[in-house]
Design a protein around this motif. Structure first.
Motif, short mmCIF file in Angstrom:
data_model
loop_
_atom_site.label_atom_id
_atom_site.label_comp_id
_atom_site.label_asym_id
_atom_site.label_seq_id
_atom_site.Cartn_x
_atom_site.Cartn_y
_atom_site.Cartn_z
N VAL A 2 0.88 -1.30 -0.09
CA VAL A 2 -0.05 0.01 0.06
C VAL A 2 0.84 1.37 0.03
CG1 VAL A 2 -1.91 1.18 1.32
CG2 VAL A 2 -1.69 -1.20 1.38
N GLY A 3 0.60 1.74 -1.14
CA GLY A 3 1.57 3.30 -1.25
C GLY A 3 3.00 2.99 -1.07
N GLY A 4 3.48 1.72 -1.58
CA GLY A 4 4.94 1.55 -1.55
C GLY A 4 5.67 0.86 -0.26
N THR A 5 4.59 0.61 0.62
CA THR A 5 5.04 0.17 1.92
C THR A 5 4.60 -1.44 1.92
OG1 THR A 5 3.25 0.53 3.27
CG2 THR A 5 5.39 2.07 2.99
N LEU A 6 5.53 -2.25 2.65
CA LEU A 6 4.83 -3.58 2.56
C LEU A 6 3.82 -3.93 3.79
CD1 LEU A 6 8.29 -5.72 2.15
CD2 LEU A 6 6.52 -4.98 0.45
N GLY A 7 3.00 -4.56 3.63
CA GLY A 7 1.80 -4.95 4.38
C GLY A 7 1.95 -6.46 4.85
N PRO A 8 1.18 -6.80 5.83
CA PRO A 8 1.43 -8.17 6.27
C PRO A 8 0.70 -9.12 5.82
CG PRO A 8 -0.19 -6.89 7.72
CD PRO A 8 0.44 -5.78 6.88
N MET A 9 0.00 -8.78 4.86
CA MET A 9 -0.88 -9.78 3.87
C MET A 9 -0.58 -9.41 2.53
SD MET A 9 -4.55 -9.91 5.93
CE MET A 9 -4.83 -11.31 5.15
N ASN A 10 0.59 -9.35 2.02
CA ASN A 10 1.18 -8.96 0.94
C ASN A 10 1.33 -10.04 -0.21
OD1 ASN A 10 1.08 -6.56 -0.27
ND2 ASN A 10 3.56 -6.47 -0.25
N GLY A 11 1.16 -11.47 0.58
CA GLY A 11 1.44 -12.53 -0.37
C GLY A 11 2.62 -12.52 -1.34
N LEU A 12 2.57 -13.21 -2.20
CA LEU A 12 3.74 -13.30 -3.35
C LEU A 12 4.02 -12.03 -3.85
CD1 LEU A 12 2.77 -16.84 -4.72
CD2 LEU A 12 4.48 -16.27 -3.33
N TYR A 13 3.11 -11.00 -4.10
CA TYR A 13 3.50 -9.63 -4.48
C TYR A 13 4.52 -9.13 -4.22
CZ TYR A 13 2.51 -5.26 -6.38
OH TYR A 13 2.41 -3.87 -6.99
N VAL A 14 5.18 -9.57 -2.88
CA VAL A 14 6.56 -9.06 -2.49
C VAL A 14 7.51 -9.43 -3.44
CG1 VAL A 14 5.80 -9.06 -0.04
CG2 VAL A 14 6.78 -11.16 -1.20
N LEU A 15 7.43 -10.36 -4.36
CA LEU A 15 8.39 -10.99 -5.23
C LEU A 15 8.43 -10.07 -6.37
CD1 LEU A 15 8.03 -14.69 -4.78
CD2 LEU A 15 9.55 -13.39 -3.73
N LYS A 16 7.39 -9.11 -6.37
CA LYS A 16 7.52 -8.39 -7.62
C LYS A 16 8.72 -7.65 -8.19
CE LYS A 16 4.56 -5.15 -10.53
NZ LYS A 16 3.39 -4.31 -10.71
N PRO A 17 9.23 -6.89 -7.37
CA PRO A 17 10.46 -6.30 -7.78
C PRO A 17 11.34 -7.14 -8.07
CG PRO A 17 9.49 -5.39 -5.61
CD PRO A 17 8.70 -6.54 -5.88
N TRP A 18 11.86 -8.27 -7.39
CA TRP A 18 12.99 -9.28 -7.77
C TRP A 18 12.60 -9.79 -9.18
CZ3 TRP A 18 11.90 -14.49 -9.13
CH2 TRP A 18 13.25 -15.36 -9.19
N TYR A 19 11.31 -10.23 -9.59
CA TYR A 19 10.81 -10.74 -10.67
C TYR A 19 11.06 -9.65 -11.93
CZ TYR A 19 7.77 -13.39 -14.00
OH TYR A 19 7.56 -14.32 -15.12
N ALA A 20 10.70 -8.27 -11.65
CA ALA A 20 10.80 -7.29 -12.45
C ALA A 20 12.22 -7.15 -13.04
CB ALA A 20 10.33 -6.01 -11.90
N ALA A 21 13.18 -7.53 -11.77
CA ALA A 21 14.66 -7.34 -12.08
C ALA A 21 15.00 -8.33 -13.05
CB ALA A 21 15.35 -7.15 -10.66
#
Length: 198
Positions: A2-21
């Motif tokens: 949300v707004g660029g900060t990680l939340g406690p229920m982010n799921g696999l979305y946290v991998l998006k920057p890694w995947y984009a790289a």
């Protein structure tokens, strides 16, 4: 997120920057070859439709699961690449954002349509409707002036994983999990939006 900060229920979305790289080299080649972002979006829909076709025509098991996994990985790559290519090539437009969203919804429905071969039509329709809810909530929130929420336990990556499991096992139960997870995600995002716009 949300707004660029990680939340406690982010799921696999946290991998998006890694995947984009990891996709950086492909993205650079697409920009260099002047590939329109809309073509990438359309390719993502085609990969999703192909995954749906595999679900509809290939016997459930390891072969079907591997084929669906590869096709959905390509679909997710396109979903990541179209926006990146648009920004890096200076082609980002508001209408491009619209076609991107339409493409994402079409891709989701194309995959789930293939599930009609292994599950009851009412269950597939319910799962398809539920799968769209998180995005509709996020878009409605953005229209109301909130930052677009990406939080929640079941984003499109998790939904793709469940479809792969369905292709592997043939168990319609995975669609129930997909529908329930999507509804929970929509509610989580609705709560985020409410905090932002209240």
């Amino acid at each position: 997120m949300v707004g660029g900060t990680l939340g406690p229920m982010n799921g696999l979305y946290v991998l998006k920057p890694w995947y984009a790289a990891r996709l950086g080299g492909i993205r650079a080649r697409l920009v260099a070859h002047d590939v329109p972002p809309s073509v990438i979006t359309a390719a993502g829909v085609a990969f999703a439709a192909s995954a749906g076709a595999v679900l509809a025509t290939v016997r459930t098991g390891v072969v079907a699961a591997l084929a669906v996994a590869v096709l959905l990985a390509a679909r997710l790559a396109c979903a990541n690449l179209d926006g990146g290519v648009a920004r890096e090539s200076g082609r980002a437009t508001r209408f491009g954002s619209v076609t991107n969203e339409v493409g994402d919804r079409l891709a989701e429905l194309a995959v789930l349509a293939g599930c009609l071969a292994v599950a009851d039509a009412a269950l597939v329709a319910g799962a398809a409707l539920a799968a769209t809810l998180p995005s509709w909530v996020a878009l409605a929130g953005a229209a109301a002036g909130a930052r677009r929420p990406q939080s929640g336990p079941f984003g499109k990556t998790e939904r793709c994983v469940l479809v792969v499991l369905l292709a592997l096992t043939g168990w319609a139960l995975w669609l129930v999990v997909l529908a329930a997870g999507s509804v929970i995600t929509a509610l989580v995002r609705l709560a985020v939006v409410r905090r932002e716009v209240s």
